[in-house]
Design a protein around this motif. Structure first.
Motif, mmCIF file in Angstrom:
data_model
loop_
_atom_site.group_PDB
_atom_site.id
_atom_site.type_symbol
_atom_site.label_atom_id
_atom_site.label_comp_id
_atom_site.label_asym_id
_atom_site.label_seq_id
_atom_site.Cartn_x
_atom_site.Cartn_y
_atom_site.Cartn_z
ATOM 1 N N LYS A 159 0.803 -1.221 0.000
ATOM 2 C CA LYS A 159 0.000 0.000 0.000
ATOM 3 C C LYS A 159 0.841 1.279 0.000
ATOM 4 O O LYS A 159 0.484 2.245 -0.685
ATOM 5 N N PRO A 160 1.974 1.356 0.752
ATOM 6 C CA PRO A 160 2.797 2.561 0.677
ATOM 7 C C PRO A 160 3.262 2.878 -0.747
ATOM 8 O O PRO A 160 3.301 4.040 -1.153
ATOM 9 N N CYS A 161 3.572 1.821 -1.513
ATOM 10 C CA CYS A 161 3.973 2.009 -2.908
ATOM 11 C C CYS A 161 2.798 2.507 -3.743
ATOM 12 O O CYS A 161 2.928 3.461 -4.524
ATOM 13 N N GLU A 162 1.647 1.873 -3.595
ATOM 14 C CA GLU A 162 0.467 2.276 -4.358
ATOM 15 C C GLU A 162 0.063 3.711 -4.029
ATOM 16 O O GLU A 162 -0.291 4.485 -4.921
ATOM 17 N N ASP A 163 0.140 4.077 -2.754
ATOM 18 C CA ASP A 163 -0.221 5.437 -2.359
ATOM 19 C C ASP A 163 0.746 6.459 -2.948
ATOM 20 O O ASP A 163 0.340 7.543 -3.375
ATOM 21 N N ALA A 164 2.039 6.131 -2.963
ATOM 22 C CA ALA A 164 3.035 7.079 -3.466
ATOM 23 C C ALA A 164 2.937 7.251 -4.979
ATOM 24 O O ALA A 164 3.022 8.379 -5.492
ATOM 25 N N CYS A 165 2.742 6.139 -5.693
ATOM 26 C CA CYS A 165 2.731 6.190 -7.158
ATOM 27 C C CYS A 165 1.361 6.557 -7.720
ATOM 28 O O CYS A 165 1.266 7.111 -8.826
ATOM 29 N N GLY A 166 0.304 6.206 -7.003
ATOM 30 C CA GLY A 166 -1.039 6.475 -7.499
ATOM 31 C C GLY A 166 -1.542 5.439 -8.468
ATOM 32 O O GLY A 166 -2.465 5.698 -9.242
ATOM 33 N N THR A 167 -0.934 4.248 -8.429
ATOM 34 C CA THR A 167 -1.344 3.164 -9.319
ATOM 35 C C THR A 167 -1.082 1.826 -8.647
ATOM 36 O O THR A 167 -0.152 1.699 -7.840
ATOM 37 N N ASP A 168 -1.886 0.812 -8.990
ATOM 38 C CA ASP A 168 -1.662 -0.540 -8.482
ATOM 39 C C ASP A 168 -0.897 -1.392 -9.476
ATOM 40 O O ASP A 168 -0.760 -2.592 -9.298
ATOM 41 N N LYS A 169 -0.378 -0.773 -10.527
ATOM 42 C CA LYS A 169 0.369 -1.498 -11.563
ATOM 43 C C LYS A 169 1.862 -1.552 -11.277
ATOM 44 O O LYS A 169 2.641 -2.013 -12.096
ATOM 45 N N VAL A 170 2.263 -1.057 -10.116
ATOM 46 C CA VAL A 170 3.676 -1.026 -9.739
ATOM 47 C C VAL A 170 3.857 -1.880 -8.490
ATOM 48 O O VAL A 170 3.226 -1.632 -7.464
ATOM 49 N N SER A 171 4.727 -2.885 -8.583
ATOM 50 C CA SER A 171 4.898 -3.812 -7.464
ATOM 51 C C SER A 171 5.827 -3.278 -6.384
ATOM 52 O O SER A 171 5.808 -3.767 -5.243
ATOM 53 N N GLY A 172 6.638 -2.328 -6.723
ATOM 54 C CA GLY A 172 7.549 -1.729 -5.751
ATOM 55 C C GLY A 172 8.173 -0.489 -6.360
ATOM 56 O O GLY A 172 8.211 -0.332 -7.583
ATOM 57 N N ALA A 173 8.668 0.401 -5.510
ATOM 58 C CA ALA A 173 9.301 1.621 -6.009
ATOM 59 C C ALA A 173 10.416 2.026 -5.062
ATOM 60 O O ALA A 173 10.244 2.005 -3.834
ATOM 61 N N LEU A 174 11.551 2.384 -5.627
ATOM 62 C CA LEU A 174 12.686 2.858 -4.845
ATOM 63 C C LEU A 174 12.560 4.374 -4.707
ATOM 64 O O LEU A 174 12.663 5.114 -5.686
ATOM 65 N N LEU A 175 12.291 4.841 -3.485
ATOM 66 C CA LEU A 175 12.157 6.263 -3.217
ATOM 67 C C LEU A 175 13.507 6.816 -2.789
ATOM 68 O O LEU A 175 14.038 6.446 -1.740
ATOM 69 N N ASP A 176 14.062 7.692 -3.611
ATOM 70 C CA ASP A 176 15.334 8.341 -3.313
ATOM 71 C C ASP A 176 15.022 9.728 -2.762
ATOM 72 O O ASP A 176 14.638 10.639 -3.504
ATOM 73 N N HIS A 177 15.176 9.877 -1.465
ATOM 74 C CA HIS A 177 14.817 11.128 -0.803
ATOM 75 C C HIS A 177 15.751 12.271 -1.165
ATOM 76 O O HIS A 177 15.439 13.437 -0.892
ATOM 77 N N ARG A 178 16.894 11.974 -1.766
ATOM 78 C CA ARG A 178 17.839 13.027 -2.139
ATOM 79 C C ARG A 178 17.375 13.807 -3.363
ATOM 80 O O ARG A 178 17.851 14.916 -3.607
#
Length: 428
Positions: A159-178
């Motif tokens: 759910k954190p990935c889906e909330d960040a990306c706005g789609t359920d078509k992404v299984s994971g996402a690398l968030l680079d805070h820099r």
């Protein structure tokens, strides 16, 4: 029906764009810089701070090339994963480059703050999105590699990935805070305006047609004038024109196109990249997704849209949007544009010092915002100090890319076929 047309969105969103006069007559400066993009203008600002006189010579106008046509992602590092860089460059050189480019987003944001550049920047990170299980495994590995090096990155799943990306078509996402985003034309324009405000000279519509060694330095020639300088920086990258340098023989040219929607409204659009991040996916022929400051959806991918009819580009954009964000319904597309990229076979930049007092850089591989800003600053520091420790990596050996034209053709043909497959729903 909204008229869909060719035209760079960033130009429309940059109200204060400098118009630089053409070079005429003979000028002199401590340093002449060829190319008014991120690299050249970053170098100019640093040199002016160091008390040097500077002339920047541009074939067109500020931001005409890859800088103004950029996606505007302020990303850390290179396309090559940190551990892989160790294998290619050796641990000492790789550590140096990873460290410098890892901090490059902070340099971009510091430049924006120092010179009060209004470029609609965001600083909430960027998302590298996994499009399948293999992509997710790659992101897990990259996250671990960067975390071992102390980078502020995290892997989002569920759910954190889906909330960040706005789609359920992404299984994971690398968030680079820099990381973050900018309007690239506004960023490069702001740098140019500050170069002039500090006493530097920027000349537009002045393609270089000659570069000659002189008794006391170098002579940079154009059709209507010349600049005599002790030092020269070639900062034209994939937009190098003419036969006065062989820098373009060290890269092969690629293209990247973008499509922008009309401004969106409503609850559905507000959920897309809600944190303001930019993003791109793990496909070999990747797609990027971001928003602008006015709520437009921007999509992009590798390929030369100048060779595609508008109906093809619209169909491609519809396909990507409907896959990731079907909740938006039908989206009206506003504009499309294409920029040129300097690729290298190993996806690493090249720095050159072919003669004393002559520096050149190329092969940013689509990461021009951060790489260009960093290289320009480092080139300036090197000229000011004569200390190679100021550089983010060692100078390259000068080995040219073989069959560059064939490589470019093969790449673009492959991209076109892939996009055709997307439009036909054979692949995505």
């Amino acid at each position: 029906m909204v008229q869909f047309a060719e035209g760079c969105l960033w130009e429309q969103l940059t109200p204060q764009r400098p118009v630089s006069p053409a070079l005429s007559g003979e000028r002199s400066a401590d340093v002449c810089i060829i190319g008014a993009g991120f690299t050249g203008l970053s170098a100019a600002l640093r040199l002016l701070e160091g008390g040097k006189t500077v002339c920047v010579v541009e074939a067109h106008q500020v931001g005409h090339g890859g800088s103004g046509r950029n996606v505007g992602l302020v990303n850390a590092g290179t396309w090559v994963a940190p551990d892989e860089l160790d294998k290619v460059l050796g641990s000492v050189e790789a550590s140096r480059l990873n460290s410098e480019l890892g901090a490059a987003p902070a340099l971009v944001f510091a430049t924006i703050d120092k010179y009060r550049i209004d470029c609609q920047d965001t600083r909430s990170g960027n998302l590298h999105m996994a499009h399948n299980a293999k992509g997710l495994a790659d992101l897990r590995s990259r996250a671990a590699q960067w975390q071992r090096r102390g980078a502020n990155v995290e892997l989002l799943t569920g759910k954190p990935c889906e909330d960040a990306c706005g789609t359920d078509k992404v299984s994971g996402a690398l968030l680079d805070h820099r990381a973050g985003t900018v309007n690239p034309m506004a960023y490069v324009s702001g740098m140019a305006l500050n170069v002039v405000a500090q006493g530097g000279h920027v000349f537009g519509d002045s393609p270089v047609n000659g570069l000659q060694r002189t008794a006391d330095g170098w002579k940079v020639s154009t059709a209507a004038g010349s600049v005599r300088a002790e030092k020269v920086i070639i900062a034209s990258n994939a937009y190098t024109e003419g036969e006065w340098t062989d820098i373009k023989d060290h890269i092969f040219t690629g293209y990247y196109y973008q499509v922008a929607s009309q401004p969106l409204s409503g609850a559905e659009q507000a959920q897309i990249l809600r944190g303001g991040q930019g993003s791109w996916d793990t496909r070999t022929v990747l797609s990027n997704i971001r928003r602008d400051a006015h709520g437009r959806l921007l999509l992009g991918s590798l390929g030369n849209a100048g060779n595609y009819p508008l109906w093809f580009i619209r169909q491609w954009a519809d396909r990507v949007q409907q896959h990731y964000f079907p909740q938006l319904g039908r989206v009206e597309w506003q504009s499309t544009w294409t920029g040129r990229i300097g690729f290298t076979p190993d996806h690493l930049l090249r720095l050159f010092e072919p003669a004393p007092g002559l520096l050149a850089a190329t092969g940013f591989n689509g990461r021009g915002v951060t790489t260009g800003t960093l290289v320009g600053k480092c080139f300036a520091d090197y000229l000011l100090s004569n200390d190679a420790a100021a550089l983010p990596m060692s100078f390259s050996s000068g080995k040219k890319v073989s069959g560059s034209s064939l490589r470019s053709l093969a790449y673009d043909t492959g991209f076109t076929l892939y996009h055709a497959g997307q439009c036909l729903r054979v692949v995505l």
